[in-house]
Design a protein around this motif. Sequence first.
Motif, PDB file in Angstrom:
ATOM      1  N   UNK A 392       0.843  -1.194   0.000  1.00 15.38           N
ATOM      2  CA  UNK A 392       0.000   0.000   0.000  1.00 15.38           C
ATOM      3  C   UNK A 392       0.879   1.246   0.000  1.00 15.38           C
ATOM      4  N   UNK A 393       0.280   2.417  -0.209  1.00 15.91           N
ATOM      5  CA  UNK A 393       1.090   3.639  -0.183  1.00 15.91           C
ATOM      6  C   UNK A 393       1.829   3.809   1.137  1.00 15.91           C
ATOM      7  N   UNK A 394       3.053   4.312   1.028  1.00 17.42           N
ATOM      8  CA  UNK A 394       3.885   4.628   2.186  1.00 17.42           C
ATOM      9  C   UNK A 394       4.254   6.117   2.091  1.00 17.42           C
ATOM     10  N   UNK A 395       3.944   6.922   3.118  1.00 19.97           N
ATOM     11  CA  UNK A 395       3.318   6.617   4.400  1.00 19.97           C
ATOM     12  C   UNK A 395       1.861   6.199   4.247  1.00 19.97           C
ATOM     13  N   UNK A 396       1.323   5.580   5.298  1.00 23.93           N
ATOM     14  CA  UNK A 396      -0.068   5.164   5.287  1.00 23.93           C
ATOM     15  C   UNK A 396      -1.017   6.342   5.387  1.00 23.93           C
ATOM     16  N   UNK A 397      -2.314   6.082   5.181  1.00 21.62           N
ATOM     17  CA  UNK A 397      -3.306   7.169   5.130  1.00 21.62           C
ATOM     18  C   UNK A 397      -3.424   7.972   6.410  1.00 21.62           C
ATOM     19  N   UNK A 398      -3.031   7.395   7.555  1.00 16.64           N
ATOM     20  CA  UNK A 398      -3.140   8.106   8.828  1.00 16.64           C
ATOM     21  C   UNK A 398      -1.821   8.762   9.244  1.00 16.64           C
ATOM     22  N   UNK A 399      -0.826   8.715   8.367  1.00 16.23           N
ATOM     23  CA  UNK A 399       0.475   9.310   8.668  1.00 16.23           C
ATOM     24  C   UNK A 399       0.684  10.590   7.865  1.00 16.23           C
ATOM     25  N   UNK A 400       1.550  11.434   8.389  1.00 12.75           N
ATOM     26  CA  UNK A 400       1.979  12.609   7.630  1.00 12.75           C
ATOM     27  C   UNK A 400       2.784  12.170   6.419  1.00 12.75           C
ATOM     28  N   UNK A 401       2.640  12.889   5.321  1.00 16.25           N
ATOM     29  CA  UNK A 401       3.447  12.596   4.145  1.00 16.25           C
ATOM     30  C   UNK A 401       4.938  12.810   4.415  1.00 16.25           C
ATOM     31  N   UNK A 402       5.250  13.523   5.474  1.00 17.47           N
ATOM     32  CA  UNK A 402       6.651  13.780   5.797  1.00 17.47           C
ATOM     33  C   UNK A 402       7.286  12.664   6.637  1.00 17.47           C
ATOM     34  N   UNK A 403       6.534  11.595   6.902  1.00 15.20           N
ATOM     35  CA  UNK A 403       7.013  10.534   7.788  1.00 15.20           C
ATOM     36  C   UNK A 403       8.248   9.823   7.252  1.00 15.20           C
ATOM     37  N   UNK A 404       8.403   9.753   5.919  1.00 19.67           N
ATOM     38  CA  UNK A 404       9.558   9.041   5.360  1.00 19.67           C
ATOM     39  C   UNK A 404      10.622   9.992   4.813  1.00 19.67           C
ATOM     40  N   UNK A 405      10.389  11.282   4.918  1.00 20.87           N
ATOM     41  CA  UNK A 405      11.357  12.250   4.390  1.00 20.87           C
ATOM     42  C   UNK A 405      12.483  12.476   5.396  1.00 20.87           C
ATOM     43  N   UNK A 406      13.605  12.960   4.913  1.00 16.10           N
ATOM     44  CA  UNK A 406      14.708  13.311   5.802  1.00 16.10           C
ATOM     45  C   UNK A 406      14.271  14.426   6.741  1.00 16.10           C
ATOM     46  N   UNK A 407      14.658  14.306   7.992  1.00 11.74           N
ATOM     47  CA  UNK A 407      14.370  15.365   8.951  1.00 11.74           C
ATOM     48  C   UNK A 407      15.381  16.488   8.785  1.00 11.74           C
ATOM     49  N   UNK A 408      15.083  17.617   9.419  1.00 14.90           N
ATOM     50  CA  UNK A 408      16.014  18.748   9.355  1.00 14.90           C
ATOM     51  C   UNK A 408      17.362  18.384   9.974  1.00 14.90           C
TER      52      UNK A 408
END
Length: 418
Positions: A392-408
């Motif tokens: 399924x899509x990652x991140x999941x529907x209940x997660x922020x789209x920023x969940x898999x992005x690099x943090x600051x």
Amino acid sequence: MPLDLSLSRRKLLKTSAGAAALGIVGAPAISYAQAEAIKIGHITPRTGFLGPLGEYAVQAVQLAADEINAGGGVMGRKIELVLDDSPNPQQASAKAERLIQRDKVAALLGEISSASALAIGQVVQREKVLFINTGANSDALRGSDCQRFMFHIEAQNSMYVKAVGRSLVRDGLVRGKKWYSLTADYAFGHDLLRVAKRYMNENGGNHGGDDLIPTDLADFSPFLLKIRTARPDVVILNLAGTQITNFLKQYAEFGLAFPVAGFGFDTALAWGAGPGNFGGIWPVVWHHLVDTPNTKKFVAAFTTRWKRPPENQAWGDYCSLKVVAQAMAETKTTEAAKIVEHFEKGAKFDLLKTREGYFRASDHQMMMEMYAITALPQAQVKNQWDIFTSSPPVPGPDESLEAIAATAEENQCTFKAA
């Protein structure tokens, strides 16, 4: 008169499904004689180890331009593509400068090589022209080398690693496991290896060995022998372009049974490996089996025209032109600085997925869903294209789209003063 985007969408459903999906054009009856065409430069590798991906990119951006123009263009103006090849960073820089200064393009799209994207980013920052990177993954382009006029519809390495990393953790292939990796010996590969090692260390994995692979290498047998001797729990590929295709073919020929996973991938490379040679778990930014109405329209239109389905590089170049056209329609200008501001304010875009995406203001990375795909056993493969299953899509529907992005903290971007 302001452009009525909702009315355009209703009318375009009858004339141009792909253009309608993003709602970016005016009424089809507009005459192009009223205004000069909007020139968009497209620059990407057409030869070398990235050439096969560049061919998909060019075909997709041509399809997008034709759909936009069939629907009336942007602000009553036709989109005119100016296409060029970028075989290396030096030529990428020179050609980007020529497209801007000689051809007067309103924006630049494309690229696959991270080194070439870096060179183009420096040009567009100097010239104050918008650049949408459609295929270069290096986190550094969104961090230490970020530029105010450069945006990224392609996912960064951190997103690729974290997206497929969830599947590897789920399958027990990280904690306490020994990885052996092969890495493309250029900017993209070096950056990806750094991100992969960080993920492995954070999740309890062990790095058993790594080899840097020249981009022009065709014979992997010395490295396959090293893998056989090392007996890793997982073989990790940080390769690019036809490197992946060649490795998969030779790995199958050697008969090695160690699980394979990749942290960078394009589905065209799996298709090129041939029947029975594709295996493992891989991350993709999009694939042709995504079950959304707009994906189906894009796949149908691309397949009808080019006699093969689009892969994820095609997706990036197709969507990038639609995104730029939509932004021009919404801001009613082709002025780069105003479009940059529009992107940074969080404008949303249909990316042929289940959720709209947006460019993160802090580093200009598109925040969006990704997927992890797993190769089907050969006995379950029904055709040459549908050779994998998808998460399924990652991140999941209940997660922020920023969940898999690099943090600051992981990847700091500081835009330089104009």
